[in-house]
Design a protein around this motif. Structure first.
Motif, short mmCIF file in Angstrom:
data_model
loop_
_atom_site.label_atom_id
_atom_site.label_comp_id
_atom_site.label_asym_id
_atom_site.label_seq_id
_atom_site.Cartn_x
_atom_site.Cartn_y
_atom_site.Cartn_z
N TYR A 70 0.83 -1.21 0.00
CA TYR A 70 0.00 0.00 0.00
C TYR A 70 0.86 1.26 0.00
O TYR A 70 0.49 2.27 -0.60
CB TYR A 70 -0.95 -0.01 1.20
N ILE A 71 1.99 1.20 0.67
CA ILE A 71 2.91 2.33 0.63
C ILE A 71 3.45 2.49 -0.79
O ILE A 71 3.54 3.60 -1.32
CB ILE A 71 4.04 2.15 1.65
N TRP A 72 3.80 1.38 -1.42
CA TRP A 72 4.28 1.42 -2.81
C TRP A 72 3.20 1.99 -3.73
O TRP A 72 3.50 2.79 -4.63
CB TRP A 72 4.66 0.02 -3.25
N ALA A 73 1.95 1.60 -3.52
CA ALA A 73 0.86 2.04 -4.39
C ALA A 73 0.55 3.53 -4.21
O ALA A 73 0.16 4.20 -5.17
CB ALA A 73 -0.39 1.21 -4.11
N LYS A 74 0.74 4.05 -3.01
CA LYS A 74 0.35 5.43 -2.73
C LYS A 74 1.52 6.40 -2.74
O LYS A 74 1.31 7.61 -2.83
CB LYS A 74 -0.36 5.50 -1.37
N LEU A 75 2.72 5.89 -2.61
CA LEU A 75 3.88 6.78 -2.54
C LEU A 75 5.09 6.09 -3.15
O LEU A 75 5.78 5.33 -2.48
CB LEU A 75 4.19 7.17 -1.09
N THR A 76 5.34 6.35 -4.42
CA THR A 76 6.48 5.74 -5.11
C THR A 76 7.29 6.84 -5.78
O THR A 76 6.73 7.72 -6.44
CB THR A 76 5.99 4.74 -6.17
N PRO A 77 8.63 6.82 -5.66
CA PRO A 77 9.38 5.81 -4.91
C PRO A 77 9.54 6.19 -3.44
O PRO A 77 9.45 7.36 -3.08
CB PRO A 77 10.75 5.84 -5.60
N VAL A 78 9.76 5.19 -2.62
CA VAL A 78 10.18 5.43 -1.24
C VAL A 78 11.68 5.73 -1.29
O VAL A 78 12.44 4.98 -1.89
CB VAL A 78 9.91 4.20 -0.36
N LEU A 79 12.09 6.82 -0.69
CA LEU A 79 13.49 7.24 -0.79
C LEU A 79 14.41 6.27 -0.05
O LEU A 79 14.08 5.76 1.01
CB LEU A 79 13.65 8.65 -0.22
N ILE A 80 15.57 6.04 -0.64
CA ILE A 80 16.56 5.15 -0.04
C ILE A 80 17.45 5.95 0.91
O ILE A 80 17.95 7.02 0.55
CB ILE A 80 17.42 4.48 -1.12
N GLU A 81 17.63 5.42 2.11
CA GLU A 81 18.51 6.05 3.09
C GLU A 81 19.69 5.10 3.35
O GLU A 81 19.56 4.14 4.12
CB GLU A 81 17.76 6.35 4.38
N PRO A 82 20.84 5.34 2.71
CA PRO A 82 21.95 4.39 2.79
C PRO A 82 22.60 4.28 4.16
O PRO A 82 23.37 3.35 4.40
CB PRO A 82 22.95 4.93 1.75
N THR A 83 22.31 5.21 5.07
CA THR A 83 22.88 5.11 6.41
C THR A 83 22.06 4.22 7.34
O THR A 83 22.48 3.93 8.46
CB THR A 83 23.02 6.51 7.05
N MET A 84 20.89 3.78 6.87
CA MET A 84 20.09 2.80 7.62
C MET A 84 20.47 1.41 7.11
O MET A 84 20.13 1.04 6.00
CB MET A 84 18.59 3.04 7.40
N VAL A 85 21.16 0.65 7.93
CA VAL A 85 21.70 -0.64 7.49
C VAL A 85 21.23 -1.76 8.41
O VAL A 85 21.24 -1.61 9.63
CB VAL A 85 23.24 -0.60 7.46
N CYS A 86 20.83 -2.87 7.81
CA CYS A 86 20.43 -4.03 8.60
C CYS A 86 20.75 -5.32 7.85
O CYS A 86 21.01 -5.32 6.65
CB CYS A 86 18.94 -3.97 8.93
N TYR A 87 20.76 -6.41 8.60
CA TYR A 87 20.90 -7.75 8.04
C TYR A 87 19.55 -8.45 8.15
O TYR A 87 18.88 -8.34 9.17
CB TYR A 87 21.92 -8.57 8.84
N THR A 88 19.17 -9.19 7.12
CA THR A 88 17.90 -9.90 7.19
C THR A 88 18.00 -11.24 6.47
O THR A 88 19.01 -11.55 5.83
CB THR A 88 16.76 -9.05 6.59
N ARG A 89 16.94 -12.02 6.59
CA ARG A 89 16.89 -13.32 5.92
C ARG A 89 16.55 -13.11 4.46
O ARG A 89 15.49 -12.57 4.12
CB ARG A 89 15.82 -14.18 6.58
N LEU A 90 17.46 -13.51 3.60
CA LEU A 90 17.24 -13.42 2.17
C LEU A 90 17.51 -14.78 1.53
O LEU A 90 18.36 -15.52 2.00
CB LEU A 90 18.17 -12.37 1.54
#
Length: 215
Positions: A160-180
């Motif tokens: 819904y965020i993608w549908a109503k607000l594209t693009p979502v800005l990328i913040e390269p200083t926010m970093v995380c590890y996740t399951r991919l």
């Protein structure tokens, strides 16, 4: 509830990394208020020992996340999942970015080995994956994303965020590890990719025949 500037809304339904995720959010340069939006399989005792607030279980991911967002009193919301570990400056980076932007998405890396599908997902920079999404609560409310249809237990806020607000800005200083790769990509690969390749096979065969005719 504490009036901290940032609330981390953490959705869980029995992930084995619940403790690691919450400890990473506790070990931040800027401390967030942590709400766990629990599911039927959540370790409630563990969640209560590490979070500021734990909401009763919800059967759907989107319903659980929206319920926690509505409960939050902070100006800024971090959308988190318990299969993700957040760098110590993640909250600070999100808060700084949200002073200028309404919605931002962090950079993520795979927890384990780097494979083809992991690499593909890392390059999908405009997909608003919930586990690395941050936004101003008033922007979320103004777009009425909380009123969308979350009757499907797997439906989350990202679409819904993608549908109503594209693009979502990328913040390269926010970093995380996740399951991919994420579950969505696994489902695509297992259920749709083979069918798509099968449908393309006759077209490819015809192209080869025509090409050989003219060579």
């Amino acid at each position: 509830m504490g009036m901290k500037a940032v609330t981390a809304v953490v959705v869980d339904n029995g992930e084995p990394d619940l403790e690691e995720c919450l400890l990473s959010l506790r070990d931040q340069t800027v401390e967030p208020y942590i709400i766990v939006a629990s599911g039927p399989k959540t370790d409630m005792e563990l969640a209560k020992s590490l979070a500021d607030e734990v909401l009763p279980p919800e059967s759907g991911i989107g319903k659980a996340r929206v319920k926690a967002i509505l409960k939050a009193e902070s100006k800024y919301i971090l959308s988190c999942d318990t299969d993700t570990v957040y760098y110590p400056y993640y909250v600070e980076a999100a808060e700084n970015s949200l002073r200028r932007n309404h919605f931002v998405r962090g950079i993520f890396y795979p927890k384990d080995e780097i494979g083809f599908w992991n690499t593909v997902e890392q390059w999908l920079v405009f997909v608003p994956y919930e586990f690395c999404l941050a936004f101003r609560k008033d922007s979320f409310m103004n777009l009425e994303i909380h009123k969308e249809d979350y009757s499907n237990p797997r439906q989350d806020i990202g679409y819904y965020i993608w549908a109503k607000l594209t693009p979502v800005l990328i913040e390269p200083t926010m970093v995380c590890y996740t399951r991919l790769p994420t579950k969505a990509v696994v489902v695509f690969k297992e259920n749709y990719l083979k069918s798509a390749l099968g449908a393309l096979a006759p077209v490819a065969g015809a192209f080869i025949v025509v090409a050989r005719w003219f060579i």
